[in-house]
Structure formats: C-alpha cells, structure tokens
Motif scaffolding. Structure first.
Motif, PDB file in Angstrom:
ATOM      1  N   LEU A   1       0.829  -1.209   0.000  1.00  0.00           N
ATOM      2  CA  LEU A   1       0.000   0.000   0.000  1.00  0.00           C
ATOM      3  C   LEU A   1       0.862   1.256   0.000  1.00  0.00           C
ATOM      4  CD1 LEU A   1      -2.833  -0.968   2.529  1.00  0.00           C
ATOM      5  CD2 LEU A   1      -2.888  -1.054   0.022  1.00  0.00           C
ATOM      6  N   LEU A   2       1.956   1.251   0.757  1.00  0.00           N
ATOM      7  CA  LEU A   2       2.843   2.421   0.786  1.00  0.00           C
ATOM      8  C   LEU A   2       3.464   2.671  -0.582  1.00  0.00           C
ATOM      9  CD1 LEU A   2       4.598   1.866   4.234  1.00  0.00           C
ATOM     10  CD2 LEU A   2       3.048   3.735   3.632  1.00  0.00           C
ATOM     11  N   VAL A   3       3.793   1.611  -1.289  1.00  0.00           N
ATOM     12  CA  VAL A   3       4.339   1.769  -2.645  1.00  0.00           C
ATOM     13  C   VAL A   3       3.274   2.321  -3.581  1.00  0.00           C
ATOM     14  CG1 VAL A   3       5.252   0.530  -4.649  1.00  0.00           C
ATOM     15  CG2 VAL A   3       6.085  -0.019  -2.358  1.00  0.00           C
TER      16      VAL A   3
ATOM     17  N   GLY B   1       2.832   5.990  -3.237  1.00  0.00           N
ATOM     18  CA  GLY B   1       3.982   6.845  -3.487  1.00  0.00           C
ATOM     19  C   GLY B   1       4.766   7.230  -2.252  1.00  0.00           C
ATOM     20  N   GLU B   2       4.546   6.537  -1.126  1.00  0.00           N
ATOM     21  CA  GLU B   2       5.266   6.863   0.099  1.00  0.00           C
ATOM     22  C   GLU B   2       6.678   6.276   0.107  1.00  0.00           C
ATOM     23  OE1 GLU B   2       4.341   8.879   2.451  1.00  0.00           O
ATOM     24  OE2 GLU B   2       2.317   9.253   1.664  1.00  0.00           O
ATOM     25  N   MET B   3       6.906   5.219  -0.666  1.00  0.00           N
ATOM     26  CA  MET B   3       8.247   4.645  -0.831  1.00  0.00           C
ATOM     27  C   MET B   3       8.264   3.828  -2.115  1.00  0.00           C
ATOM     28  SD  MET B   3       8.406   1.701   2.186  1.00  0.00           S
ATOM     29  CE  MET B   3       8.154   2.884   3.511  1.00  0.00           C
ATOM     30  N   VAL B   4       9.456   3.564  -2.615  1.00  0.00           N
ATOM     31  CA  VAL B   4       9.582   2.761  -3.825  1.00  0.00           C
ATOM     32  C   VAL B   4       9.788   1.308  -3.436  1.00  0.00           C
ATOM     33  CG1 VAL B   4      10.504   4.678  -5.170  1.00  0.00           C
ATOM     34  CG2 VAL B   4      12.083   3.136  -3.998  1.00  0.00           C
ATOM     35  N   LEU B   5       9.459   0.422  -4.367  1.00  0.00           N
ATOM     36  CA  LEU B   5       9.447  -1.007  -4.071  1.00  0.00           C
ATOM     37  C   LEU B   5      10.788  -1.506  -3.534  1.00  0.00           C
ATOM     38  CD1 LEU B   5       7.849  -3.648  -4.135  1.00  0.00           C
ATOM     39  CD2 LEU B   5       8.584  -3.952  -6.508  1.00  0.00           C
ATOM     40  N   ASP B   6      11.877  -1.051  -4.114  1.00  0.00           N
ATOM     41  CA  ASP B   6      13.202  -1.531  -3.699  1.00  0.00           C
ATOM     42  C   ASP B   6      13.557  -1.119  -2.274  1.00  0.00           C
ATOM     43  OD1 ASP B   6      13.522  -2.740  -6.113  1.00  0.00           O
ATOM     44  OD2 ASP B   6      14.836  -1.218  -6.970  1.00  0.00           O
ATOM     45  N   GLU B   7      12.859  -0.133  -1.731  1.00  0.00           N
ATOM     46  CA  GLU B   7      13.145   0.359  -0.383  1.00  0.00           C
ATOM     47  C   GLU B   7      12.326  -0.351   0.687  1.00  0.00           C
ATOM     48  OE1 GLU B   7      12.267   4.495  -0.521  1.00  0.00           O
ATOM     49  OE2 GLU B   7      14.127   5.054  -1.557  1.00  0.00           O
TER      50      GLU B   7
END
Length: 353
Positions: free
Chosen positions: A204-206, A209-215
């Motif tokens: 959901l965060l990805v 736009g709160e974080m990118v998948l790799d993070e």
C-alpha cells in the motif's frame, strides 16, 4: 494431478544441485526428526498434510521408513552422515517453475505487561471461546472493529504491549517474546486468525507513493509508521486480518516457537511454505541469498530446509519464508530478506518420478 505432479517434475542427480556437497545437513536432519515425530503417528494411507500438497510427495506411508531410520540417528550426526542419510532415502526433483520469491521472518522481542497501565495499552488477545475461523472472515469483526472494541478485550487479553507497531508486527511474524517489567520473558505463539484477507501495508505504501518497491523492508515500514502515527494507525487497520495468540508454557528458551506443524522451528532450516503445494514435513533444498546483519551485502544460501510452517502471504510453488531465529539480529536479516531463488524437492526413492 495438478500441473506440477510427478509427470511434470524432473529427477536430478545430487551433483546437479549447487551447494549440496558443501551444506552441513546435520541441522536439517535434526529439524526433520521433529517433523517425523508427527509423520510417524499418521496412518500410512493418510496424506502428509490435511491441506493437501503436490501428489508428487505421496502419502505418509511413503515417508515413514525414512522417518523410522531418522529416529535412530543420534543428535549431531555430522555433515557426512546426514548427507549420506538423505542420499540413501531420497531423490532430488526439480519443478517446472524454477524461480520464485523468498522472504524471512523471526521471533521478535518487545516490552509488555500482564496488566494494563501506563504505556502498556495495546492488547494481545486469545481467541474468543468457541471461535472457529471462516475463510474470508464472514461476519466476524475485522482488525479495525476489534481495535474499536467489538470483542471483550479485557477478558481476552493475554498481556499488554508498549507499542502498537510492535503488536502489528507480532501479528505479521506469528510469534514473539515479551519482556515484562520484572525481567521475565513470556513467549507467544499463533493460536488462530479471523480469516479476513491479509493485506501488505508495504504494498500500500508503494501504491501511494510513500516509498519505492526496492526500499520496502520491515525496517523502512516501521520507520514510516513511527514518523506518521495517525496515518500509520489507519494504514495498519487496512490489513483486516487479525491474529489471536496463546502463551507458550514449559518451552525450552533455546528452541524456536512452534510452526504450523506444531514442531519447534529451527533457525535457518525451517521454511514457511504454501501448504497447497508443499505438505508440512517435506524436504526442500533452497538456493537463494540473504542480506548481512548490517544490510551492506549478501550471503549465499545453499541449504536443505524442512517445510514446517506457513503464512497468509506465502502463495505458490516457488515461494518461501525462512525462519531466522529470535531477537534483534535475526530481525535485521529477516526484515530485509527479499530475494529470488529456487526450491528443489527431496522425494522418497520409492515414489520419485
């Protein structure tokens, strides 16, 4: 037969398995003996697992001769003896789908109290009397409703945690150690779940736009929740699944918590799997990598594992969750673990394709 049954699987030689001859399988043999204690109690005609699994694995009776032999092997058999045992009784088999995703989990440690006071305001609940899970949750309250008081929290609370974030990740991991104000350690284990669908809040965060998948990792999600307490509480409630627990009593503190098989998990050797593909108690050689404790590099994994647990997010033939143990160091590895890999099954010789 399903698409991955015996006719579609490929027999391998031991030499074709990368890392087979360098892995110390003695730890896997000790873990396997725990599963064998359950398998030997089954009727020979019974399935290995009531949840099913690929027909390739056969019935309990196909595994019982190997289990009887394993029971006669003393602890700490040594790498060479353990390897010889597996090579005598089993054949390695490769599935058509050869790549998948592997993650990690662990037994977290957190602060709590047996009574509600001060900072200890987040309950860990036992199942309500007579509770029976319904797939999809049915009319039973979801996470948000339970947190809002739909159940008798005061009556069902086993203890109270200091952090709602700790409580959420306890639900994700399925077990934990709680340190009380007295210094006593209380161990919690999965007891039941509501049946409502599991939703990954990292996903959901990805999407938002709160974080990118790799993070995305347990560490980055925890940091985001801590930095956004109000939004974080709302986000956690979007995962409707809710887990109930039980207190483990008279358990050796050096042993891992019991998995879905009812066997104490072995760090680095117990694997959570999709039980519709791999029955509990089966043997799987895993090729992947895991992050170092400091997160700066990776360690190759070429290791024989035992399917002893499962999880709501573990779906598919080449999908697994490695149990890394207890405490902070295990959490650092498990929280960042997300790598491609492959499972190769070990099947009793008498039924191998």
């Amino acid at each position: 037969m399903n698409a991955y049954a015996a006719g579609a699987a490929t027999r391998l030689s031991w030499q074709e398995i990368d890392g087979w001859h360098t892995d110390d399988q003695s730890a896997a043999l000790d873990a396997f003996k725990g599963s064998c204690a359950r398998i030997l109690k089954l009727s020979p005609s019974a399935p290995l697992d009531i949840k099913g699994g690929d027909p390739l694995y056969g019935k309990a009776g196909d595994w019982q001769p190997a289990c009887e032999a394993a029971a006669k092997v003393g602890p700490g058999a040594g790498a060479a003896n353990a390897r010889g045992f597996f090579q005598h009784w089993f054949v390695p088999v490769r599935f058509p789908a050869q790549k998948g995703l592997f993650t990690g989990y662990y037994e977290p440690e957190m602060k709590g109290s047996l009574t509600r006071h001060g900072p200890y305001q987040t309950p860990v609940l036992a199942p309500p009397p007579g509770f029976r899970m319904v797939e999809g949750g049915g009319s039973f309250p979801n996470r948000a409703a339970i947190e809002d008081g739909a159940l008798n929290t005061e009556k069902l609370a086993l203890l109270w945690l200091e952090s709602p974030i700790d409580a959420f990740f306890l639900h994700v991991q399925g077990s934990g150690r709680v340190k009380l104000e007295t210094g006593e350690i209380v161990r919690l284990s999965f007891a039941a779940k509501t049946g409502h669908p599991y939703t990954s809040i990292g996903k959901l965060l990805v999407e938002r736009g709160e974080m990118v998948l790799d993070e995305v990792s347990m560490q980055t999600i925890r940091a985001w929740l801590a930095a956004h307490p109000q939004e974080g509480r709302a986000l956690m409630r979007e995962n409707e699944s809710y887990i109930f627990f039980r207190i483990l009593r008279n358990v050796d503190p050096s042993k891992g918590p019991p998995g879905a098989e009812g066997v104490s998990l072995t760090p680095g050797r117990s694997l959570a799997v999709d039980r519709s593909k791999h029955p509990l108690g089966t043997l799987l050689f895993l090729t992947t990598e895991h992050p170092t404790v400091d997160g700066t590099g990776f360690v190759a994994v070429r290791r024989l594992m035992v399917a002893q647990d499962t999880g709501s997010a573990i779906k598919g033939l080449q999908r697994g969750d490695i149990f890394f143990g207890s405490g902070a160091e295990a959490g650092e590895i498990a929280g960042r673990m997300k790598a491609e890999g492959e499972l190769i099954a070990l099947v009793p010789k008498e039924i191998a394709p």
